[in-house]
Write an enzyme that holds these catalytic residues in place. Structure first.
Site, PDB file in Angstrom:
ATOM      1  N   TYR A 111      -3.307   9.697  -5.369  1.00  0.00           N
ATOM      2  CA  TYR A 111      -3.410   8.341  -4.835  1.00  0.00           C
ATOM      3  C   TYR A 111      -2.150   7.530  -5.150  1.00  0.00           C
ATOM      4  O   TYR A 111      -1.627   7.620  -6.258  1.00  0.00           O
ATOM      5  CB  TYR A 111      -4.625   7.622  -5.444  1.00  0.00           C
ATOM      6  CG  TYR A 111      -4.751   6.209  -4.930  1.00  0.00           C
ATOM      7  CD1 TYR A 111      -5.331   5.969  -3.696  1.00  0.00           C
ATOM      8  CD2 TYR A 111      -4.239   5.136  -5.647  1.00  0.00           C
ATOM      9  CE1 TYR A 111      -5.419   4.684  -3.202  1.00  0.00           C
ATOM     10  CE2 TYR A 111      -4.321   3.845  -5.159  1.00  0.00           C
ATOM     11  CZ  TYR A 111      -4.916   3.628  -3.932  1.00  0.00           C
ATOM     12  OH  TYR A 111      -4.991   2.352  -3.433  1.00  0.00           O
ATOM     13  N   TRP A 113       1.039   4.475  -3.506  1.00  0.00           N
ATOM     14  CA  TRP A 113       1.727   3.809  -2.395  1.00  0.00           C
ATOM     15  C   TRP A 113       3.029   4.464  -1.990  1.00  0.00           C
ATOM     16  O   TRP A 113       3.570   4.159  -0.924  1.00  0.00           O
ATOM     17  CB  TRP A 113       1.964   2.349  -2.750  1.00  0.00           C
ATOM     18  CG  TRP A 113       0.827   1.477  -2.339  1.00  0.00           C
ATOM     19  CD1 TRP A 113      -0.474   1.609  -2.713  1.00  0.00           C
ATOM     20  CD2 TRP A 113       0.892   0.341  -1.459  1.00  0.00           C
ATOM     21  NE1 TRP A 113      -1.232   0.613  -2.134  1.00  0.00           N
ATOM     22  CE2 TRP A 113      -0.407  -0.183  -1.362  1.00  0.00           C
ATOM     23  CE3 TRP A 113       1.916  -0.295  -0.767  1.00  0.00           C
ATOM     24  CZ2 TRP A 113      -0.714  -1.300  -0.594  1.00  0.00           C
ATOM     25  CZ3 TRP A 113       1.612  -1.407  -0.011  1.00  0.00           C
ATOM     26  CH2 TRP A 113       0.301  -1.898   0.082  1.00  0.00           C
TER      27      TRP A 113
END
Ligand SMILES: Nc1nc2c(c(=O)[nH]1)N[C@H]1C(S)=C(S)[C@@H](COP(=O)(O)OP(=O)(O)OC[C@H]3O[C@@H](n4cnc5c(=O)[nH]c(N)nc54)[C@H](O)[C@@H]3O)O[C@H]1N2
Ligand SMILES: Nc1nc2c(c(=O)[nH]1)N[C@H]1C(S)=C(S)[C@@H](COP(=O)(O)OP(=O)(O)OC[C@H]3O[C@@H](n4cnc5c(=O)[nH]c(N)nc54)[C@H](O)[C@@H]3O)O[C@H]1N2
Ligand SMILES: [Mo]
Length: 766
Positions: A111, A113
């Protein structure tokens, strides 16, 4: 200036200057009316001691193999190796785990960005590679709003379809009188949009709404969550009590006969069950304004008057994503939907419900989202997954079962953990518990470009280049700008793109053809762009040819939203365009959720006492910690850069305390304080300011975890003290915003900050 190469980041688009192969400056894009300063932070760290320039292997792991001295992760020196050796080690380990344990034991939820750019999307590259060799265990949902993502589909029939477009600024400016913002409209967060931003619009929209006479109500522990110029009324409620406030408002409507019965009848399901709960018929407790006032510490008359104003104005309710990151974070979204239903304004322009104005720049803009192609990940034959924030639970409890959205699943036995483009040492809660969990896997592999806490705690580090060192196209679909991202400098050291790293590994494992499909990086880029052009054209959006895009470097594909929103269509014709819920209506009561029989998420919006909060009887001298998103960076990204470092005090992350709480502890602005609870501790620098409500301490996320030998973070990462519990059995989302801490003035010798120092690196001496 406009001849300079362009780059795109989650925090904006910039013109890039370089001299003799090094980045010298980033300048805001000339079409950005409110550029973010964050971008400049990269200039001094693209090169330098924190940059990883060679593949690295933790010394014990290199000497004794998988599972070696896991307690030494984060302490061992690293040994620099060449790519050939790194690829050999990784390929051998993948083969061992695949044959002994199966692909399920490779956890690559990964997980995070990462960076902007459609092709070099780190997670897609990682998962595509692993899917070529039999797959991997995944994670589902996000840290941003897991509770909303799982709950709202049961209530409204979807979530992503609502979150960016339901409620938009143009209509608010024209039609709205009253904007009631839970968690405010934080402009600091509007600096960001996942996948790239051309023009920052949130500030202008808030100002235009205020100019147009919209009254703002900021329900939040922080006054600064709404711009000063908007003159918001600040209701400084206790954190994690939003559901009680929403229920108190709903109860007031009910007892004063202000609810819109016709709307409830026509568009909602199960209101009677909720009404019985509000009236206290099911549990003997009326959810009155008095009841809500006691829980939230707002004034009773303020709650009552707000309910009356909401019923008699064109009212928009905005629900910040932060509310889902609290204990029982499903409930505030559900209660807000119920309240908006009682007001009966849902589906009308500038009224009803919006999910978090300014949570990102892309929220609340009425333009068509670009339908664009992503880097294909290929099918994953492995079905096992975890809810994203259950990472420590998975590592600590292999083989045990967990609840999620009505089913029971089993945690896999993760032997390899692989992160590319995310940082659990930033994002996960209760880092000491995570460190315990981090000892369980045999091998931890990380692709990243800098020596942050996560690379320092890995076994094998594969150095990636930054987006300034590769070409790409920013085209996330959320922002109307399409930007050709130039390769401005050569890859620093031996770093490679994630794609190149996985292509090398795929060659080692004999799956290169599957992984690349015979395409070079450039050919992939062309393919992704041409596919996107084709899909856009089918939706009446014309993108320029790649040659034209490369000539102009950017293109604004701003197309007005052709269609009404889902809720507008539903209101216009609930028979023809029902919601995708079992009843086709707004489910104020959900038979589906009720049938799961959860004790922490029942069939209608409910107040459950949070696990930690200011209303608990033994709160004592503890303060409620709000670890919100940072102003000077995106998460942990560029914390080592000049912009983030300029905002630190004595090198530490600032924590804001109310003057009363500071005085009671003998703390003044600039003092170093220790923030602690039973889970851990960290040092920060105090700012004393009544911008926070009493009994609340605000410490943004993002400071790189920097433990001393006892485990205390010297630098101010709030996740050493946050709790690692799921929102409920339904969504299992993170609950970082529900957290009590003690704060004390720090006396003694200040330890030096080592967060940005590289680990000890030994030369490879075979
Ligand atoms: N206490 C608390 N914790 C929170 C939150 C909170 O409110 N409070 N919020 C949560 C939320 S909403 C989120 S979204 C998460 C964010 O958590 P993350 O998204 O995990 O945080 P980032 O710092 O953005 O991590 C991205 C990492 O990718 C690396 N990277 C950048 N570009 C590339 C690339 O091209 N390739 C590779 N391989 N790596 C790259 C960066 O160096 C960085 O280490 O944090 C969550 N954590
Ligand atoms: N500059 C910058 N912008 C960002 C990010 C970043 O790291 N940096 N991260 C991006 C990401 S990944 C996401 S998901 C979004 C998240 O967007 P949000 O979820 O909106 O972000 P937060 O800053 O956690 O919360 C917003 C405000 O809610 C308030 N708040 C906290 N707890 C409570 C509560 O219990 N009740 C009420 N009513 N208010 C509360 C806090 O004062 C906080 O400032 O932001 C995005 N934007
Ligand atoms: Mo997020």
């Amino acid at each position: 200036m406009s001849d300079l190469p362009l780059t795109s980041t989650h925090w904006g688009t910039y013109r890039v200057e370089q001299r003799e192969g090094s980045i010298t400056a980033l300048h805001p894009f000339e079409h950005d009316t409110d550029p973010s300063p964050i971008g400049k932070g990269i200039v001094d760290v693209v090169e330098g001691p924190s940059r990883i320039t060679q593949p690295m292997v933790r010394k014990s792991w290199l000497e004794t193999g998988p599972g070696a001295a896991p307690e030494r992760r984060g302490r061992d020196p690293f040994v620099a190796v060449d790519w050939e050796t790194a690829n050999d080690l990784v390929a051998t380990e993948l083969n061992r785990v695949r044959t002994e344990f199966g692909n399920e034991s490779i956890f690559a939820g990964s997980y995070g960005w990462a960076s902007a750019g459609r092709f070099h999307h780190a997670q897609s590259q990682l998962r595509r590679f692993l899917n070529c060799i039999g797959g991997h265990t995944q994670s589902v949902n996000t840290y941003s709003f897991a509770a909303g993502e799982v709950l709202v589909p049961h209530v409204l029939g979807g979530f992503r379809a609502f979150v960016y477009s339901e409620g938009n600024w143009d209509d608010v400016i024209q039609e709205c009188d009253l904007l009631v913002a839970f968690g405010g409209v934080p402009i600091k967060n509007g600096q960001i949009s996942q996948g790239g931003v051309g023009n920052h619009v949130q500030r202008d929209n808030v100002l235009a709404a205020a100019d147009a006479g919209v009254s703002f109500v900021n329900i939040s522990p922080l006054r600064s969550d709404v711009l000063t110029e908007a003159n918001a009324e600040w209701l400084a409620a206790r954190p994690s009590t939003d559901t009680a406030i929403l229920l108190g408002l709903a109860h007031t409507l009910l007892v004063e006969g202000l609810e819109d019965r016709a709307f409830l009848e026509k568009f909602t399901e199960g209101f009677a069950r909720f009404e019985a709960y509000l009236r206290g018929e099911t549990d003997g407790v009326e959810k009155s304004a008095e009841w809500a006032a006691e829980i939230s510490e707002l004034d009773v008359e303020t709650i009552r008057n707000l309910a009356r104003r909401m019923a008699t104005s064109n009212t928009m309710i905005s629900t910040s994503w932060s509310m889902t990151r609290q204990d029982h974070g499903e409930q505030p979204f559900w209660a807000a939907i119920a309240l908006a239903s009682m007001l009966g304004q849902i589906g009308q322009p500038g009224r009803g419900l919006a999910f978090g104005f300014s949570a990102m720049n892309s929220v609340g803009n009425r333009y068509a989202r670009l339908p664009v192609m992503a880097m294909p990940q290929g099918p994953n034959p492995v079905k096992s997954f975890i809810p994203v924030a259950r990472i420590s639970d998975m590592l600590l409890n292999p083989g045990e079962s967990f609840d999620y959205d009505g089913q029971r699943y089993t945690y896999p036995d993760a032997r390899i953990v692989w992160w590319a483009g995310g940082n659990p040492f930033h994002h996960h809660q209760d880092l000491n518990r995570m460190l315990e969990a981090w000892r369980r896997p045999d091998t931890i592999i990380v692709n990243d470009w800098c020596w942050n806490a996560q690379t320092k705690h890995a076994d094998i580090v594969l150095p990636v280049n930054t987006s300034l060192e590769r070409e790409d196209i920013a085209m996330a679909g959320l922002d109307p700008f399409v930007v050709k991202m130039d390769k401005v400098i050569d890859s620093v050291g031996q770093s490679r793109s994630d794609h190149e790293i996985f292509r090398g590994l795929a060659e080692h494992l004999g799956v290169a053809d599957d992984f690349t499909q015979g395409r070079s990086e450039r050919e992939w880029l062309e393919w992704i762009y041409e596919e996107s052009r084709r899909i856009c054209a089918a939706n009446d959006i014309d993108l320029p040819s790649l040659a034209d895009l490369e000539r102009d470097r950017w293109f604004e594909a701003k197309t007005p939203m052709a269609e009404p929103t889902v809720l507008e269509r539903f209101r216009a014709d609930p028979q023809q365009t029902p919601l995708k819920t079992p009843s086709g209506k707004i489910e104020i009561f959900s038979e589906t959720i009720a049938s799961f029989g959860y004790d922490d998420c029942g069939g209608h919006p409910t107040w459950y006492e949070p696990g930690e909060w200011l209303g608990q009887t033994d709160v004592g001298t503890r303060l409620h910690l709000i670890s919100n998103q940072p102003t000077t960076k995106l998460h942990s990204q560029l914390d080592h850069g000049s912009v983030s470092r300029a905002a630190k005090i004595s090198g530490r992350e600032p924590i804001t305390l109310h003057p009363n709480d500071a005085a009671a502890r003998g703390i003044e602005s600039g003092d170093i304080v220790r923030v602690f609870n039973e889970r851990g501790s960290c040092l920060c620098a105090a700012i004393v300011d009544d911008v926070v409500r009493p009994q609340v301490a605000q410490l943004a996320t993002g400071a790189w975890f920097d433990p001393d030998p006892s485990g205390e973070c010297k630098h101010g990462n709030p996740n050493v003290v946050t709790r690692d519990k799921g929102t409920s059995k339904l969504a299992q989302g993170p609950t970082a915003h529900t957290c009590l801490v003690e704060v004390q003035k720090f006396e003694g010798d200040l330890p030096a900050i080592t967060a940005f120092d590289p680990p000890l690196i030994e030369p490879n001496t075979p």
